[in-house]
Design a protein around this motif. Structure first.
Motif, PDB file in Angstrom:
ATOM      1  N   VAL A  82       7.113  -7.112  -8.220  1.00 25.13           N
ATOM      2  CA  VAL A  82       6.659  -5.805  -8.548  1.00 25.13           C
ATOM      3  C   VAL A  82       6.335  -4.915  -7.641  1.00 25.13           C
ATOM      4  N   ASP A 118       6.098  -0.277  -7.384  1.00 28.57           N
ATOM      5  CA  ASP A 118       5.385   1.020  -7.942  1.00 28.57           C
ATOM      6  C   ASP A 118       6.561   2.154  -8.246  1.00 28.57           C
ATOM      7  N   THR A 141       7.769  -2.710 -13.110  1.00 30.15           N
ATOM      8  CA  THR A 141       7.230  -1.588 -12.228  1.00 30.15           C
ATOM      9  C   THR A 141       6.701  -0.700 -13.314  1.00 30.15           C
ATOM     10  N   TYR A 172       1.581  -7.087 -13.171  1.00 32.85           N
ATOM     11  CA  TYR A 172       1.666  -5.390 -12.572  1.00 32.85           C
ATOM     12  C   TYR A 172       0.335  -5.487 -11.580  1.00 32.85           C
ATOM     13  N   ARG A 219       0.055  -6.056  -8.025  1.00 35.62           N
ATOM     14  CA  ARG A 219       0.354  -5.072  -7.215  1.00 35.62           C
ATOM     15  C   ARG A 219      -0.890  -4.569  -6.503  1.00 35.62           C
TER      16      ARG A 219
END
Length: 201
Positions: free
Chosen positions: A49, A51, A71, A148, A151
């Motif tokens: 994961v 960004d 992402t 996600y 993250r």
């Protein structure tokens, strides 16, 4: 002088760290894939994961050959629709309303095409659009969003390093000194995390 350090985390703990001192390392299209390729164990069927710093569609294509990933991309990105998937009516996951689930081809600023990837368009309670891209084509939307969310652990960890362990104060300008600081700080942070977990704090 600028330095960039990148961590990967597995579950609650940092599992690798890399320090970059070259100017070109400010480009996350170079640094994040390098860390993934160097440290992620392909045998464990991990999902990586990251960004929006990785913007190159070529990098997405390269990662797709070896890794599962999730992402985010900037809403309004240039894309070509390949296929739309049927959605439950008024589907909400956490605080996100799911707007669409599609297979798309993405384009970068140079009009380079990606392979087909899955794009999940969502909107939060304030009306802010959040777009997720993944090569996990069979998983449920809820699974993608939950992956996600993991993250956020690394954001909390960065804040912990900088605010609580004072890692923002650099005491050496030599590579060796910087690496010693980085690894000593990571060791301390892991000892604290283990202590917290062992004592249910």
């Amino acid at each position: 002088t600028q330095i960039k350090y990148t961590f990967s985390m597995t579950n609650l703990f940092p599992s690798s760290a890399e320090m970059f001192t070259e100017q070109r390392a400010l480009n996350e299209d170079l640094t994040i894939p390098q860390v993934i390729k160097n440290y992620i164990d392909k045998k464990d069927n991990n999902v990586f994961v990251f960004d929006r710093g990785v913007k190159s569609r070529k990098v997405y294509n390269e990662l797709d050959e070896e890794f599962w990933f999730v992402t985010r991309i900037t809403p309004g990105a240039i894309l070509e629709l390949v296929e739309s998937f049927e959605l439950e009516k008024n589907l909400v996951v956490g605080n996100l309303t799911i707007k669409s689930d599609e297979k798309v081809i993405l384009f970068d600023k140079r009009h380079k095409r990606s392979k087909p990837f899955r794009l999940i368009q969502t909107e939060d309670q304030k009306g802010k659009a959040l777009w997720f891209v993944t090569n996990l084509l069979e998983d449920k939307i809820e699974t993608i969003v939950e992956i996600y969310k993991k993250r956020w652990d690394i954001e909390v960890f960065f804040r912990f390093l900088k605010q609580e362990l004072n890692f923002k104060h650099i005491f050496s300008t030599k590579i060796n000194g910087l690496q010693i600081m980085l690894y000593m700080t990571m060791i301390v942070s892991m000892l604290i995390l283990v202590y917290k977990k062992a004592n249910n704090l």
